[in-house]
Design an enzyme around this catalytic site. Structure first.
Site, PDB file in Angstrom:
ATOM      1  N   HIS A 261      37.863  43.868  36.805  1.00 39.39           N
ATOM      2  CA  HIS A 261      38.311  42.663  36.168  1.00 39.39           C
ATOM      3  C   HIS A 261      38.218  41.653  34.827  1.00 39.39           C
ATOM      4  O   HIS A 261      37.338  42.852  34.009  1.00 39.39           O
ATOM      5  CB  HIS A 261      37.095  41.735  36.790  1.00 39.39           C
ATOM      6  CG  HIS A 261      36.804  40.025  37.004  1.00 39.39           C
ATOM      7  ND1 HIS A 261      36.812  38.994  36.042  1.00 39.39           N
ATOM      8  CD2 HIS A 261      37.128  39.602  38.430  1.00 39.39           C
ATOM      9  CE1 HIS A 261      37.384  37.919  36.845  1.00 39.39           C
ATOM     10  NE2 HIS A 261      37.289  38.200  37.534  1.00 39.39           N
ATOM     11  N   ASP A 315      38.768  39.942  45.700  1.00 42.68           N
ATOM     12  CA  ASP A 315      39.356  40.330  46.407  1.00 42.68           C
ATOM     13  C   ASP A 315      39.808  41.796  47.450  1.00 42.68           C
ATOM     14  O   ASP A 315      40.339  42.137  48.584  1.00 42.68           O
ATOM     15  CB  ASP A 315      40.972  40.382  45.808  1.00 42.68           C
ATOM     16  CG  ASP A 315      41.711  39.319  45.024  1.00 42.68           C
ATOM     17  OD1 ASP A 315      41.589  39.055  43.893  1.00 42.68           O
ATOM     18  OD2 ASP A 315      41.920  38.122  45.361  1.00 42.68           O
TER      19      ASP A 315
HETATM   20  C1  SDX Z   1      41.023  37.607  40.467  1.00 42.11           C
HETATM   21  O1  SDX Z   1      40.171  36.417  36.037  1.00 42.11           O
HETATM   22  C2  SDX Z   1      40.291  35.588  37.370  1.00 42.11           C
HETATM   23  O2  SDX Z   1      38.586  35.409  37.718  1.00 42.11           O
HETATM   24  C3  SDX Z   1      40.981  36.311  38.391  1.00 42.11           C
HETATM   25  C4  SDX Z   1      40.144  35.959  39.749  1.00 42.11           C
HETATM   26  C5  SDX Z   1      39.345  34.973  40.385  1.00 42.11           C
HETATM   27  O3  SDX Z   1      38.527  34.393  40.646  1.00 42.11           O
HETATM   28  O4  SDX Z   1      40.251  33.851  39.544  1.00 42.11           O
HETATM   29  O5  SDX Z   1      38.675  36.839  39.610  1.00 42.11           O
HETATM   30  C6  SDX Z   1      40.400  36.741  40.974  1.00 42.11           C
HETATM   31  O6  SDX Z   1      42.742  37.871  40.496  1.00 42.11           O
HETATM   32  C7  SDX Z   1      40.512  38.630  40.563  1.00 42.11           C
HETATM   33  C8  SDX Z   1      41.398  40.126  39.943  1.00 42.11           C
HETATM   34  C9  SDX Z   1      42.136  40.986  41.632  1.00 42.11           C
HETATM   35  N1  SDX Z   1      43.500  41.607  41.270  1.00 42.11           N
HETATM   36  C10 SDX Z   1      43.412  43.183  41.542  1.00 42.11           C
HETATM   37  O7  SDX Z   1      42.308  43.974  41.895  1.00 42.11           O
HETATM   38  C11 SDX Z   1      44.208  43.752  40.659  1.00 42.11           C
HETATM   39  C12 SDX Z   1      43.709  45.297  40.229  1.00 42.11           C
HETATM   40  N2  SDX Z   1      42.593  44.635  39.011  1.00 42.11           N
HETATM   41  C13 SDX Z   1      43.527  45.463  38.157  1.00 42.11           C
HETATM   42  O8  SDX Z   1      44.833  45.163  37.487  1.00 42.11           O
HETATM   43  C14 SDX Z   1      43.376  44.946  36.630  1.00 42.11           C
HETATM   44  O9  SDX Z   1      41.029  45.240  36.725  1.00 42.11           O
HETATM   45  C15 SDX Z   1      42.980  43.595  36.344  1.00 42.11           C
HETATM   46  C16 SDX Z   1      44.189  42.690  36.475  1.00 42.11           C
HETATM   47  C17 SDX Z   1      41.519  42.251  37.049  1.00 42.11           C
HETATM   48  C18 SDX Z   1      42.040  43.181  34.961  1.00 42.11           C
HETATM   49  O10 SDX Z   1      43.001  43.699  33.934  1.00 42.11           O
HETATM   50  P1  SDX Z   1      42.269  43.659  32.100  1.00 42.11           P
HETATM   51  O11 SDX Z   1      40.920  42.849  31.738  1.00 42.11           O
HETATM   52  O12 SDX Z   1      43.308  43.054  32.082  1.00 42.11           O
HETATM   53  O13 SDX Z   1      41.990  45.263  32.302  1.00 42.11           O
HETATM   54  P2  SDX Z   1      42.872  46.508  31.929  1.00 42.11           P
HETATM   55  O14 SDX Z   1      44.021  45.756  32.855  1.00 42.11           O
HETATM   56  O15 SDX Z   1      43.210  46.536  31.020  1.00 42.11           O
HETATM   57  O16 SDX Z   1      42.762  47.559  31.773  1.00 42.11           O
HETATM   58  C19 SDX Z   1      41.029  48.488  31.061  1.00 42.11           C
HETATM   59  C20 SDX Z   1      41.065  49.409  31.329  1.00 42.11           C
HETATM   60  C21 SDX Z   1      42.220  50.811  31.604  1.00 42.11           C
HETATM   61  O17 SDX Z   1      42.263  52.058  31.404  1.00 42.11           O
HETATM   62  P3  SDX Z   1      42.657  52.624  29.758  1.00 42.11           P
HETATM   63  O18 SDX Z   1      43.738  52.305  30.231  1.00 42.11           O
HETATM   64  O19 SDX Z   1      41.164  52.125  29.281  1.00 42.11           O
HETATM   65  O20 SDX Z   1      41.989  53.686  30.141  1.00 42.11           O
HETATM   66  O21 SDX Z   1      40.609  49.254  33.076  1.00 42.11           O
HETATM   67  C22 SDX Z   1      41.377  50.490  34.010  1.00 42.11           C
HETATM   68  C23 SDX Z   1      43.094  50.261  33.259  1.00 42.11           C
HETATM   69  O22 SDX Z   1      43.648  51.020  33.956  1.00 42.11           O
HETATM   70  N3  SDX Z   1      41.815  49.314  35.222  1.00 42.11           N
HETATM   71  C24 SDX Z   1      41.871  50.088  36.464  1.00 42.11           C
HETATM   72  C25 SDX Z   1      41.783  48.797  37.453  1.00 42.11           C
HETATM   73  N4  SDX Z   1      41.365  47.831  36.756  1.00 42.11           N
HETATM   74  C26 SDX Z   1      41.332  47.955  35.234  1.00 42.11           C
HETATM   75  N5  SDX Z   1      41.690  51.213  36.984  1.00 42.11           N
HETATM   76  C27 SDX Z   1      42.457  51.112  37.969  1.00 42.11           C
HETATM   77  N6  SDX Z   1      42.134  50.956  39.030  1.00 42.11           N
HETATM   78  C28 SDX Z   1      41.557  49.456  39.067  1.00 42.11           C
HETATM   79  N7  SDX Z   1      42.087  48.057  39.202  1.00 42.11           N
END
Ligand code: SDX
Length: 379
Positions: A261, A315
Site C-alpha cells: 500500500h 483487497d
Molecule cells: C487499494 O490508495 C488507496 O488507499 C487504495 C485503497 C483504497 O481503499 O482506495 O486502499 C484500495 O487499491 C489497495 C491496493 C490494491 N492493489 C494491490 O493489492 C496490487 C498489489 N499492490 C501493489 O501493486 C502496490 O503495493 C500498490 C499499487 C498498492 C502501491 O504501489 P506503490 O506505493 O507505488 O509501491 P511501488 O509499486 O512503488 O512498490 C514499492 C516497492 C517496489 O519494490 P522496489 O522496486 O522498490 O524494490 O515495493 C514493492 C515494489 O516491487 N511492492 C511489492 C508489492 N507492492 C509493492 N512487491 C510485491 N508485491 C506487492 N504487492
C-alpha cells in the site's frame, strides 16, 4: 534544465487537497472517517449512517437518518431504458464496464450540470448511492438471462443489494457482514479513484460524470480490481506451498495481489476487520480452503515482504468474504464501487466549497526547434 520542477512519480506523499473526510495513519494502522475509527463504525454503524457521516461531517440525528434512509429507498429503481441499455451490453463484458456505462447514462436522465445548486447536488448524491447497487445487480441477472429484480423497500441497503442479486433475503449475519464490508470500503482519503473524482469534479463536470470517471479508475488491478485478482492468484497457487510460491513470485518481481500500500506500511486495519467478518460468515457457511491458504500466504509474506513494509491490504481478504457469500468474482470490484461512491461524492462536495481546476505541471524531456520535413522528402 535545472529550473524545471522535480518529478514525483505517482504524486507519492504530495498533498493535492485539504480534506476533513478521512484520516489514515499508515504506521499505526489507523483509519478514521470524520474522526471516528473505522473498526467502531464497522461494528456499530450501517452503510447508510456511515455515508451520511462522510457526506455531512457528523453522525446523523435519528430524524436525519430516517429521512436519508427513506430517500435512498425511494430512489433505488432505475429507468426501463437503463435496463434496456444493460440488456444491449455483451454478457461476457466485465460488470465494471456495465456499471460505468449505466452511471454515465444515468446522468442523461437526471441532468445535474449546475453544480452550484445544492439541492440538485444532493438529489444526485442520493440517486447515485441508491441506484448503483440496482445497476450492478440488474446487469448480473440480465447477463444470465434472468429478469432484473425490483428493489425491496423493506430491506436495508446491503440486504436489498443481496436480494436483487440472488433473489434471496440474506440471513441477519450475512446482511451484517455485507453491510460492514460496505462501511470498510466507503472512503480512503486520496486514493486513485477519489483523486480521479476530484480532478473530474474540479472542471465542474456533473456528479454522474465524476462518479463514472472514478469507476473507470477503480477498475485497475493495482486499485479496486485487486480483490478479484487475489482469488485468481490463490487459485493459481494450487498445491504449491505458499512459502515456495512466494519465493518464486518475488524472484520474478511479481506484484503479490492484495499486498502492499502507498500509505500503510503495516497490515491494513480493514484487512484485519475483514478477517474477523470472514470468521462470522464461516460460522454459517464453513471455512473455505482458500481462506486457510490466504492465511498461510500472509504468514509466509510476513517474513519475506514485512521488512519492506509490504503487508495485506483491504483487497486481500475481501474477495474471500464475498466468495463465501456466494458472490461471483467479477462482482467484487463493483461492490467496492457500491461502497466507495459515498467517499467519492463526499470529496466532490467538499471540493466544490473551494474549487480550483486541477492543472499540474510536467517535466518536459522532449526536443525543441525541430525542422518540418516535407512528406515527399521523407523515407
Ligand atoms: C487499494 O490508495 C488507496 O488507499 C487504495 C485503497 C483504497 O481503499 O482506495 O486502499 C484500495 O487499491 C489497495 C491496493 C490494491 N492493489 C494491490 O493489492 C496490487 C498489489 N499492490 C501493489 O501493486 C502496490 O503495493 C500498490 C499499487 C498498492 C502501491 O504501489 P506503490 O506505493 O507505488 O509501491 P511501488 O509499486 O512503488 O512498490 C514499492 C516497492 C517496489 O519494490 P522496489 O522496486 O522498490 O524494490 O515495493 C514493492 C515494489 O516491487 N511492492 C511489492 C508489492 N507492492 C509493492 N512487491 C510485491 N508485491 C506487492 N504487492
Amino acid at each position: 534544465m535545472s529550473d524545471q520542477p522535480k518529478l514525483v512519480p505517482g504524486l507519492a506523499d504530495i498533498p493535492v487537497a485539504e480534506s476533513a473526510i478521512s484520516f489514515i495513519d499508515g504506521k499505526r494502522a489507523r483509519l478514521e472517517y470524520r474522526g471516528l475509527a473505522v473498526e467502531t463504525l464497522a461494528r456499530e454503524s450501517t452503510f447508510e449512517e456511515t455515508s451520511w457521516l462522510l457526506l455531512e461531517g457528523a453522525l446523523p440525528s435519528q430524524r436525519e437518518l430516517a429521512n436519508f434512509d427513506s430517500e435512498l429507498r425511494n430512489h433505488r429503481r432505475i429507468k426501463f431504458k437503463i435496463v434496456d441499455l444493460l440488456k444491449c451490453l455483451p454478457e461476457a463484458g466485465h460488470p465494471m464496464g456495465a456499471l460505468q456505462a449505466g452511471v454515465a447514462a444515468l446522468g442523461m436522465f437526471y441532468p445535474a450540470c449546475d453544480v452550484s445548486d445544492a439541492r440538485s447536488n444532493w438529489d444526485s448524491v442520493v440517486r447515485l448511492i441508491a441506484k448503483i447497487p440496482t445497476i450492478v445487480a440488474a446487469f448480473h441477472r440480465l447477463r444470465r438471462g434472468d429478469e432484473a429484480l425490483p428493489p425491496r423497500d423493506d430491506l436495508g441497503h446491503a440486504a436489498n443489494f443481496f436480494w436483487m442479486l440472488t433473489e434471496q433475503e440474506p440471513s441477519p449475519a450475512v446482511a451484517r457482514v455485507l453491510d460492514a464490508c460496505l462501511i470498510l470500503h466507503a472512503e480512503h482519503s486520496m486514493n486513485a479513484s477519489t483523486f480521479s473524482a476530484r480532478v473530474t469534479g474540479s472542471t465542474l463536470a456533473d456528479p454522474y460524470t465524476v462518479v463514472s470517471s472514478a469507476i473507470g479508475t477503480l477498475t485497475g488491478p493495482l486499485h479496486g480490481g485487486a480483490n478479484e485478482e487475489v482469488l485468481d492468484m490463490l487459485d493459481e497457487m494450487g498445491d504449491t506451498p505458499p512459502a515456495r510460491w512466494l519465493e518464486n513470485a518475488i524472484a520474478t518481481k511479481r506484484k503479490i495481489m492484495g499486498f502492499g500500500h502507498r500509505v500503510y506500511k503495516v497490515k491494513d486495519p480493514r484487512a484485519t476487520v475483514l478477517q474477523e467478518l470472514a470468521e462470522h460468515v464461516f460460522a454459517e457457511s464453513g471455512k473455505p480452503p482458500k481462506y486457510e491458504l490466504a492465511v498461510d500466504l500472509e504468514r509466509a509474506a510476513a517474513a519475506q515482504l514485512g521488512p519492506k513494509g509490504i503487508y495485506p491490504n483491504v483487497d486481500f481478504y475481501s474477495g474471500i468474504v464475498y466468495q463465501s457469500l456466494g458472490i461471483p468474482r467479477d462482482l467484487f470490484t463493483p461492490i467496492f464501487a457500491i461502497s466507495r461512491v459515498a467517499g467519492w461524492l463526499s470529496h466532490w462536495l467538499e471540493q466544490l466549497e473551494n474549487n480550483r481546476i486541477y492543472r499540474p505541471e510536467q517535466v518536459y524531456v522532449g526536443n525543441h526547434d525541430m525542422p518540418y520535413t516535407p512528406l515527399e522528402k521523407r523515407p
